[in-house]
Design a protein around this motif. Structure first.
Motif, short mmCIF file in Angstrom:
data_model
loop_
_atom_site.label_atom_id
_atom_site.label_comp_id
_atom_site.label_asym_id
_atom_site.label_seq_id
_atom_site.Cartn_x
_atom_site.Cartn_y
_atom_site.Cartn_z
N GLY A 115 27.26 27.91 -5.89
CA GLY A 115 26.46 26.90 -6.02
C GLY A 115 27.01 25.60 -6.18
N TYR A 116 28.17 25.47 -6.40
CA TYR A 116 29.11 24.15 -6.89
C TYR A 116 28.75 23.01 -5.63
CZ TYR A 116 32.55 20.91 -7.86
OH TYR A 116 33.08 19.78 -7.96
N VAL A 117 28.83 21.91 -5.79
CA VAL A 117 28.41 20.87 -4.83
C VAL A 117 29.43 19.88 -4.93
CG1 VAL A 117 26.86 19.51 -3.74
CG2 VAL A 117 25.78 21.41 -4.56
N GLU A 118 30.00 19.40 -3.70
CA GLU A 118 30.95 18.46 -3.90
C GLU A 118 30.83 17.39 -3.09
OE1 GLU A 118 35.12 19.60 -3.18
OE2 GLU A 118 35.90 17.48 -3.09
N GLU A 119 30.69 16.12 -3.41
CA GLU A 119 30.40 15.11 -2.45
C GLU A 119 31.52 14.45 -1.96
OE1 GLU A 119 27.51 12.60 -4.53
OE2 GLU A 119 27.91 10.61 -3.14
N LEU A 120 31.33 14.20 -0.66
CA LEU A 120 32.42 13.44 0.02
C LEU A 120 31.98 12.26 0.69
CD1 LEU A 120 33.78 16.54 2.20
CD2 LEU A 120 34.56 15.57 -0.25
N HIS A 121 32.84 11.37 0.99
CA HIS A 121 32.62 10.13 1.67
C HIS A 121 33.30 9.80 2.92
CE1 HIS A 121 29.47 8.73 -1.39
NE2 HIS A 121 30.24 9.29 -2.05
N LEU A 122 33.20 10.49 3.77
CA LEU A 122 34.01 10.49 5.13
C LEU A 122 33.53 9.47 5.72
CD1 LEU A 122 34.02 14.35 5.69
CD2 LEU A 122 35.69 12.98 4.57
N ASP A 123 33.84 8.16 5.72
CA ASP A 123 33.10 7.10 6.29
C ASP A 123 33.43 6.91 7.56
OD1 ASP A 123 32.06 6.41 3.91
OD2 ASP A 123 33.46 4.74 3.46
N GLU A 124 34.60 7.41 8.10
CA GLU A 124 35.00 7.32 9.69
C GLU A 124 33.90 8.34 10.61
OE1 GLU A 124 37.91 7.48 11.64
OE2 GLU A 124 38.63 5.67 10.84
N ILE A 125 33.71 9.60 9.75
CA ILE A 125 32.77 10.51 10.47
C ILE A 125 31.39 9.97 10.52
CG2 ILE A 125 31.65 12.58 10.44
CD1 ILE A 125 34.47 13.84 10.47
N SER A 126 30.79 9.30 9.38
CA SER A 126 29.67 8.79 9.37
C SER A 126 29.58 7.81 10.62
CB SER A 126 29.38 8.10 8.39
OG SER A 126 28.89 8.81 7.17
N ALA A 127 30.48 6.83 10.66
CA ALA A 127 30.66 5.73 11.71
C ALA A 127 30.72 6.36 13.39
CB ALA A 127 31.75 5.00 11.16
N GLN A 128 31.28 7.40 13.21
CA GLN A 128 31.47 7.88 14.55
C GLN A 128 30.05 8.58 14.84
OE1 GLN A 128 34.75 11.06 15.59
NE2 GLN A 128 35.74 10.20 13.78
N LEU A 129 29.61 9.28 14.09
CA LEU A 129 28.30 9.69 14.28
C LEU A 129 27.22 8.93 14.68
CD1 LEU A 129 27.88 12.49 11.38
CD2 LEU A 129 27.50 12.98 14.08
N ALA A 130 27.04 7.69 13.85
CA ALA A 130 26.38 6.64 14.07
C ALA A 130 26.54 6.04 15.61
CB ALA A 130 26.42 5.64 13.31
N ALA A 131 27.73 5.88 15.98
CA ALA A 131 28.21 5.28 17.14
C ALA A 131 27.53 6.11 18.43
CB ALA A 131 29.71 4.95 17.24
N LEU A 132 28.01 7.41 18.09
CA LEU A 132 27.71 8.58 19.26
C LEU A 132 26.21 8.46 19.53
CD1 LEU A 132 30.10 11.24 18.24
CD2 LEU A 132 30.08 9.96 20.47
N ALA A 133 25.34 8.43 18.29
CA ALA A 133 23.99 8.44 18.43
C ALA A 133 23.49 7.25 19.22
CB ALA A 133 23.16 8.41 17.12
N LYS A 134 23.94 5.97 18.83
CA LYS A 134 23.94 4.59 19.27
C LYS A 134 23.99 4.56 20.90
CE LYS A 134 22.82 0.24 17.96
NZ LYS A 134 22.07 -0.15 16.93
N SER A 135 25.00 5.37 21.41
CA SER A 135 25.35 5.30 22.61
C SER A 135 24.53 6.16 23.64
CB SER A 135 26.78 5.98 22.85
OG SER A 135 26.53 7.30 22.51
#
Lengths: 148, 148
Positions: free
Chosen positions: A104-124
């Motif tokens: 049940g352990y939860v780790e938080e990441l901040h993969l800003d690259e991936i976030s940006a890629q996803l946002a860009a792909l959605a935007k397209s």
DNA sequence: CATTGTACTAAAATCCATTTTCATATAGGA
DNA sequence: TCCTATATGAAAATGGATTTTAGTACAATG
């Protein structure tokens, strides 16, 4: 200093800066979430809170959670209706969660690259992303090692 | 041919190939989900199903959903406890959902690169990803245009 | 010190999601 | 055709999430 107490201090100062109230109940709810390694559900929180605060009711918990989420101090884990403390409240943008299905352990990441890629792909595709829910379920290091 | 009927045909043949039963209830539930642009909740489905199938009860819906999800014909939207038809059932791997907060429309993407990157990054932290939940909330093209 | 907005108490209802159990029906294989 | 696995019917309970409403306390502000 424990990680939980560090988070509480951060939360305290952030709330002060923003001019919002970090009341005892809100503090205690955040503390409980922070002390727990993984996600806590609303009724788990209510049970815990009840033992030291007899007046606690569902709205008590939900209001505290709403506040903490609005302030970016807590994240809701959508895939399990539970809540985790935000690991770095100063980081305003998207985050990703690694959720161990075993412990049940939860780790938080901040993969800003991936976030940006996803946002860009959605935007397209004409889609404007406002919020991202990224939750990766699997086995953490410890649980993998243990299950060998 | 509508998109829904194409999906139904695909579902039909896939179930046949796999030797599982694509019963009338399962077909109808999939059809309802497919005809709806966005996510449908379990009780929405139950209401719809009830009008033409008086015996429908919660288990009727949940059983059908379980089957359809197992067969990869339906996805659960974790962030809203609802269900959408899988846009390409033949595609076995991860998917991402674009969810319009205004009209509720859901689009399914298959950004395999991103999936792989996420899995790799998690792996580099010792975490073995088994399942990904990626849901992007925002505004679709139409709703952006309309709100100008 | 009075006002005002925000937080909290209190009680309950509601809504929604999901499971359980057992009986019955039915489809497909032997 | 019979057998067996699977699907469905039927009734209900459970569990959990969330909301509603109304009144009370309290903190910051002027």
């Amino acid at each position: 200093m424990t990680q939980a107490s560090t988070l509480l201090q951060q939360a305290e100062s952030q709330c002060h800066i923003r001019g919002v109230r970090f009341t005892p109940i809100r503090r205690r709810v955040l503390e409980m979430i922070a002390e727990n390694g993984g996600g806590l559900k609303a009724y788990d929180l209510l049970d815990k809170l009840s033992t030291e605060h007899a007046a606690a009711r569902p709205p008590t918990v939900y209001r505290a959670l709403e506040f903490l989420i609005d302030q970016g101090l807590v994240h809701r884990i959508e895939s399990q209706n539970s809540y985790v403390a935000c690991a770095c409240p100063e980081h305003a943008h998207g985050f990703q969660l690694l959720i161990c299905r075993h412990c049940g352990y939860v780790e938080e990441l901040h993969l800003d690259e991936i976030s940006a890629q996803l946002a860009a792909l959605a935007k397209s595709r004409g889609f404007n992303v406002e919020r991202q829910t990224i939750e990766l379920q699997g086995l953490c290091q410890d649980c993998r090692t243990a299950s060998e």
